[in-house]
Design an enzyme around this catalytic site. Sequence first.
Site, PDB file in Angstrom:
ATOM      1  N   HIS A 227      39.621  41.283  40.591  1.00  0.00           N
ATOM      2  CA  HIS A 227      40.443  41.238  41.430  1.00  0.00           C
ATOM      3  C   HIS A 227      41.675  40.319  41.291  1.00  0.00           C
ATOM      4  CE1 HIS A 227      42.441  42.373  45.545  1.00  0.00           C
ATOM      5  NE2 HIS A 227      42.677  41.147  45.558  1.00  0.00           N
ATOM      6  N   GLU A 228      41.094  39.156  41.246  1.00  0.00           N
ATOM      7  CA  GLU A 228      42.136  37.989  41.157  1.00  0.00           C
ATOM      8  C   GLU A 228      42.818  37.889  39.937  1.00  0.00           C
ATOM      9  OE1 GLU A 228      42.879  36.891  43.607  1.00  0.00           O
ATOM     10  OE2 GLU A 228      41.145  37.121  45.137  1.00  0.00           O
ATOM     11  N   HIS A 231      45.637  40.174  39.960  1.00  0.00           N
ATOM     12  CA  HIS A 231      47.049  39.334  40.419  1.00  0.00           C
ATOM     13  C   HIS A 231      47.485  38.246  39.521  1.00  0.00           C
ATOM     14  CE1 HIS A 231      46.584  40.689  44.501  1.00  0.00           C
ATOM     15  NE2 HIS A 231      45.494  40.103  44.737  1.00  0.00           N
ATOM     16  N   TRP A 239      47.766  48.314  48.885  1.00  0.00           N
ATOM     17  CA  TRP A 239      48.649  48.623  49.904  1.00  0.00           C
ATOM     18  C   TRP A 239      49.804  47.912  49.904  1.00  0.00           C
ATOM     19  CZ3 TRP A 239      44.618  45.278  49.727  1.00  0.00           C
ATOM     20  CH2 TRP A 239      44.720  44.063  50.486  1.00  0.00           C
ATOM     21  N   THR A 252      49.257  55.050  41.814  1.00  0.00           N
ATOM     22  CA  THR A 252      48.465  54.931  42.865  1.00  0.00           C
ATOM     23  C   THR A 252      48.974  55.333  44.240  1.00  0.00           C
ATOM     24  OG1 THR A 252      49.449  52.417  43.299  1.00  0.00           O
ATOM     25  CG2 THR A 252      47.673  52.339  41.895  1.00  0.00           C
TER      26      THR A 252
END
Length: 318
Positions: A227-228, A231, A239, A252
């Site tokens: 996940h990181e 980023h 979201w 998405t």
Amino acid sequence: MKKIILSVSLLVMLFSCQSEDDTNANTDASSKVAHRGCASHDVLEEQLRQNPELALNMNEIEEFTNNAIAQGRLVNGKIEIPVVVNVLYKTAAENISLAQIQSQINILNQDFNATNPDYNSVPALFSGVKANVGITFVLDAVNRKSTTKKSWGTNNAMKKTAQGGIAPTSPTTKLNLWICTIGGGILGYAQFPGGASATDGVVCDSRYVGNTGTATAPFNKGRTATHEVGHWMNLRHIWGDATCGSDLVSDTPTHNTANYGIPAYPHYSTCTGTPVEMTMNYMDYTDDAGMYMFSQGQKSRMAAIFVSGGPRFSFGQP
């Protein structure tokens, strides 16, 4: 289709949602975290407050990214990212083993190359957009440092020698991963492209690294780092860090907000069109066992940062 062109003012608004104060470095970090907490967005907001020019820089990166995708000017061949791991520990448990570190590198390679065992669990609805990102990672070095700090917070102290941390190694050509106790319920955070090289990289709590040793359920499958690193490669939360916001990716679905645990499929959004949410995307907040895909649009967005003129072009050089 989501609109993915940002003006400077919109970029500032995107990163100006209500945020929490930086995690107190003395926060008791001993309790088990029940829900995923990623501080990347909050850290970015603080960086934008301290340096308003960063918004301009990031807007230029957005424009470059959109043009690179539109023109098909993406990376050809394989990108291999050397990873320098910086371990800061107060206790023996925090000084995680080389085997646990290597397990995290292995998981990154699986997740970014669609060889993760749960990749085929992607629902048929999203099978046409699931992606093999095609980026690999290799462990370059491990640095270890004993510390008296109970937790480090999110103010980048772990990256600064003067504050007891470890300075990054060659951050323009190596991904630095700091492993330490963060505190405040934060599993990890990353710096987006465009920030200062002196603080560039990814931070993960030592209890949520890899899938062995001290890795703690429900975040014991190495997906915090996945996940990181997403980023770090310019992906936003799915979201858009706002109710029915935009993650700047066209394929998405629009999410109401973050999802936690492992939502039953299909999980419908109440945003316009009530789409089925892509809760299994790595950029949501679900448990490690509930996330197992990137999309083609996310792949293109990541690839754009490595092309000539991109903010991480130096990583693609021999």
